[in-house]
Design a protein around this motif. Structure first.
Motif, PDB file in Angstrom:
ATOM      1  N   ALA A  37      -5.342  10.430   6.066  1.00 44.35           N
ATOM      2  CA  ALA A  37      -5.127   9.978   4.686  1.00 44.35           C
ATOM      3  C   ALA A  37      -4.472   8.600   4.665  1.00 44.35           C
ATOM      4  O   ALA A  37      -4.829   7.750   3.845  1.00 44.35           O
ATOM      5  CB  ALA A  37      -4.280  10.987   3.926  1.00 44.35           C
ATOM      6  N   ALA A  38      -3.536   8.372   5.571  1.00 43.49           N
ATOM      7  CA  ALA A  38      -2.867   7.070   5.633  1.00 43.49           C
ATOM      8  C   ALA A  38      -3.861   5.976   6.013  1.00 43.49           C
ATOM      9  O   ALA A  38      -3.880   4.904   5.395  1.00 43.49           O
ATOM     10  CB  ALA A  38      -1.718   7.115   6.637  1.00 43.49           C
ATOM     11  N   LEU A  39      -4.701   6.238   7.015  1.00 45.46           N
ATOM     12  CA  LEU A  39      -5.693   5.241   7.432  1.00 45.46           C
ATOM     13  C   LEU A  39      -6.719   4.985   6.336  1.00 45.46           C
ATOM     14  O   LEU A  39      -7.099   3.836   6.093  1.00 45.46           O
ATOM     15  CB  LEU A  39      -6.383   5.676   8.722  1.00 45.46           C
ATOM     16  N   ASN A  40      -7.180   6.047   5.672  1.00 43.95           N
ATOM     17  CA  ASN A  40      -8.140   5.880   4.577  1.00 43.95           C
ATOM     18  C   ASN A  40      -7.556   5.019   3.468  1.00 43.95           C
ATOM     19  O   ASN A  40      -8.226   4.129   2.948  1.00 43.95           O
ATOM     20  CB  ASN A  40      -8.564   7.241   4.007  1.00 43.95           C
ATOM     21  N   SER A  41      -6.331   5.278   3.111  1.00 46.30           N
ATOM     22  CA  SER A  41      -5.692   4.527   2.033  1.00 46.30           C
ATOM     23  C   SER A  41      -5.425   3.080   2.434  1.00 46.30           C
ATOM     24  O   SER A  41      -5.596   2.170   1.633  1.00 46.30           O
ATOM     25  CB  SER A  41      -4.393   5.214   1.632  1.00 46.30           C
ATOM     26  N   LEU A  42      -5.025   2.871   3.671  1.00 48.27           N
ATOM     27  CA  LEU A  42      -4.665   1.533   4.131  1.00 48.27           C
ATOM     28  C   LEU A  42      -5.875   0.680   4.501  1.00 48.27           C
ATOM     29  O   LEU A  42      -5.984  -0.471   4.092  1.00 48.27           O
ATOM     30  CB  LEU A  42      -3.724   1.634   5.341  1.00 48.27           C
ATOM     31  N   LEU A  43      -6.805   1.268   5.271  1.00 49.38           N
ATOM     32  CA  LEU A  43      -7.900   0.489   5.843  1.00 49.38           C
ATOM     33  C   LEU A  43      -9.285   0.876   5.316  1.00 49.38           C
ATOM     34  O   LEU A  43     -10.288   0.289   5.712  1.00 49.38           O
ATOM     35  CB  LEU A  43      -7.878   0.621   7.378  1.00 49.38           C
ATOM     36  N   GLY A  44      -9.338   1.894   4.469  1.00 48.83           N
ATOM     37  CA  GLY A  44     -10.619   2.297   3.887  1.00 48.83           C
ATOM     38  C   GLY A  44     -11.439   3.222   4.755  1.00 48.83           C
ATOM     39  O   GLY A  44     -12.556   3.579   4.401  1.00 48.83           O
ATOM     40  N   SER A  45     -10.913   3.619   5.901  1.00 50.67           N
ATOM     41  CA  SER A  45     -11.630   4.512   6.812  1.00 50.67           C
ATOM     42  C   SER A  45     -10.638   5.147   7.763  1.00 50.67           C
ATOM     43  O   SER A  45      -9.583   4.577   8.055  1.00 50.67           O
ATOM     44  CB  SER A  45     -12.680   3.735   7.606  1.00 50.67           C
ATOM     45  N   ASP A  46     -11.008   6.338   8.258  1.00 52.97           N
ATOM     46  CA  ASP A  46     -10.185   6.965   9.295  1.00 52.97           C
ATOM     47  C   ASP A  46     -10.987   7.134  10.583  1.00 52.97           C
ATOM     48  O   ASP A  46     -10.542   7.775  11.518  1.00 52.97           O
ATOM     49  CB  ASP A  46      -9.625   8.306   8.824  1.00 52.97           C
ATOM     50  N   ALA A  47     -12.180   6.541  10.614  1.00 55.89           N
ATOM     51  CA  ALA A  47     -13.060   6.628  11.783  1.00 55.89           C
ATOM     52  C   ALA A  47     -12.638   5.586  12.815  1.00 55.89           C
ATOM     53  O   ALA A  47     -12.962   4.406  12.685  1.00 55.89           O
ATOM     54  CB  ALA A  47     -14.510   6.412  11.369  1.00 55.89           C
ATOM     55  N   THR A  48     -11.887   6.035  13.814  1.00 56.00           N
ATOM     56  CA  THR A  48     -11.446   5.123  14.864  1.00 56.00           C
ATOM     57  C   THR A  48     -12.175   5.418  16.159  1.00 56.00           C
ATOM     58  O   THR A  48     -12.587   6.546  16.408  1.00 56.00           O
ATOM     59  CB  THR A  48      -9.925   5.251  15.110  1.00 56.00           C
ATOM     60  N   GLU A  49     -12.319   4.390  16.954  1.00 54.73           N
ATOM     61  CA  GLU A  49     -12.940   4.525  18.273  1.00 54.73           C
ATOM     62  C   GLU A  49     -11.867   4.221  19.316  1.00 54.73           C
ATOM     63  O   GLU A  49     -11.240   3.155  19.275  1.00 54.73           O
ATOM     64  CB  GLU A  49     -14.096   3.532  18.399  1.00 54.73           C
ATOM     65  N   THR A  50     -11.635   5.156  20.233  1.00 51.78           N
ATOM     66  CA  THR A  50     -10.647   4.944  21.286  1.00 51.78           C
ATOM     67  C   THR A  50     -11.119   3.813  22.192  1.00 51.78           C
ATOM     68  O   THR A  50     -12.276   3.794  22.615  1.00 51.78           O
ATOM     69  CB  THR A  50     -10.436   6.230  22.100  1.00 51.78           C
ATOM     70  N   SER A  51     -10.223   2.868  22.475  1.00 51.71           N
ATOM     71  CA  SER A  51     -10.595   1.696  23.252  1.00 51.71           C
ATOM     72  C   SER A  51      -9.464   1.267  24.173  1.00 51.71           C
ATOM     73  O   SER A  51      -8.290   1.272  23.779  1.00 51.71           O
ATOM     74  CB  SER A  51     -10.947   0.541  22.309  1.00 51.71           C
ATOM     75  N   ASP A  52      -9.843   0.869  25.395  1.00 50.43           N
ATOM     76  CA  ASP A  52      -8.870   0.327  26.343  1.00 50.43           C
ATOM     77  C   ASP A  52      -8.459  -1.098  25.962  1.00 50.43           C
ATOM     78  O   ASP A  52      -7.549  -1.661  26.568  1.00 50.43           O
ATOM     79  CB  ASP A  52      -9.441   0.336  27.762  1.00 50.43           C
TER      80      ASP A  52
ATOM     81  N   PRO B 101       0.823  -1.221   0.000  1.00 44.61           N
ATOM     82  CA  PRO B 101       0.000   0.000   0.000  1.00 44.61           C
ATOM     83  C   PRO B 101       0.856   1.270   0.000  1.00 44.61           C
ATOM     84  O   PRO B 101       0.970   1.970   1.007  1.00 44.61           O
ATOM     85  CB  PRO B 101      -0.823  -0.133   1.272  1.00 44.61           C
ATOM     86  N   GLU B 102       1.444   1.576  -1.130  1.00 46.01           N
ATOM     87  CA  GLU B 102       2.390   2.679  -1.256  1.00 46.01           C
ATOM     88  C   GLU B 102       1.783   4.019  -0.835  1.00 46.01           C
ATOM     89  O   GLU B 102       2.410   4.795  -0.122  1.00 46.01           O
ATOM     90  CB  GLU B 102       2.882   2.765  -2.696  1.00 46.01           C
ATOM     91  N   ALA B 103       0.552   4.298  -1.278  1.00 40.10           N
ATOM     92  CA  ALA B 103      -0.081   5.585  -0.963  1.00 40.10           C
ATOM     93  C   ALA B 103      -0.242   5.777   0.543  1.00 40.10           C
ATOM     94  O   ALA B 103      -0.091   6.890   1.057  1.00 40.10           O
ATOM     95  CB  ALA B 103      -1.428   5.686  -1.662  1.00 40.10           C
TER      96      ALA B 103
END
Length: 157
Positions: A49-64, A38-40
């Motif tokens: 942008a990195a998360l969108n390109s790698l995983l298709g989303s940048d919506a993360t939920e903080t979790s313990d 995943p060069e981009a």
């Protein structure tokens, strides 16, 4: 015992020779071998942008359930030990981000179906920033962050 080692050496030599012939004949190129990389994502200058390109989303939920072990103060930003583990069932991947780097995505580890969600590595940090771990699950992205102060020569920078 010696015959087994000899066979292993011969098999490895034949395999390497076959790959060498394929490369020299133009049948196999380094680009083809790395086509799934995943060069981009690794060239992105922003975390989203990195998360969108790698995983298709940048919506993360903080979790313990995502645990990061890293030093509070890193005396050498070139070698910062980081361990990430998770209690999440069915984790698909673990990605590590250094928010202060010009290319924040440091590493991404794809996990097998029965893999334990645990990685340990050393990363390079350009400056004091958060180390962010993102665990991809079937239900979305879980994350957690840990601030790491990078000092210059151990003198507090």
């Amino acid at each position: 015992m010696i015959d087994a080692k000899r066979r292993t050496l011969l098999k490895g030599s034949l395999g390497a020779s076959a790959i060498g012939v394929a490369v020299s004949a133009g049948l196999l190129t380094p680009g083809a071998v790395l086509a799934n990389w995943p060069e981009a994502a690794f060239e992105a200058t922003e975390t989203d942008a990195a998360l969108n390109s790698l995983l298709g989303s940048d919506a993360t939920e903080t979790s313990d359930q995502v645990k990061i072990k890293a030093p509070d103060i890193a005396e050498n930003g070139a070698v910062v030990p980081v361990t990430v583990e998770s209690d999440v069932e069915g984790a698909k991947s673990i990605s590590i981000i250094a928010a202060g780097n010009s290319s924040p995505l440091i590493a991404s580890f794809n996990l097998g179906a029965d893999a334990v969600p645990f990685v340990s590595t050393r990363i390079k940090m350009a400056e004091t920033a958060d180390v962010i771990a993102v665990v991809q699950t079937e239900n979305g992205l879980l994350s957690n962050a840990k601030p790491v102060k990078v000092t210059i020569g151990g003198c507090g920078g």
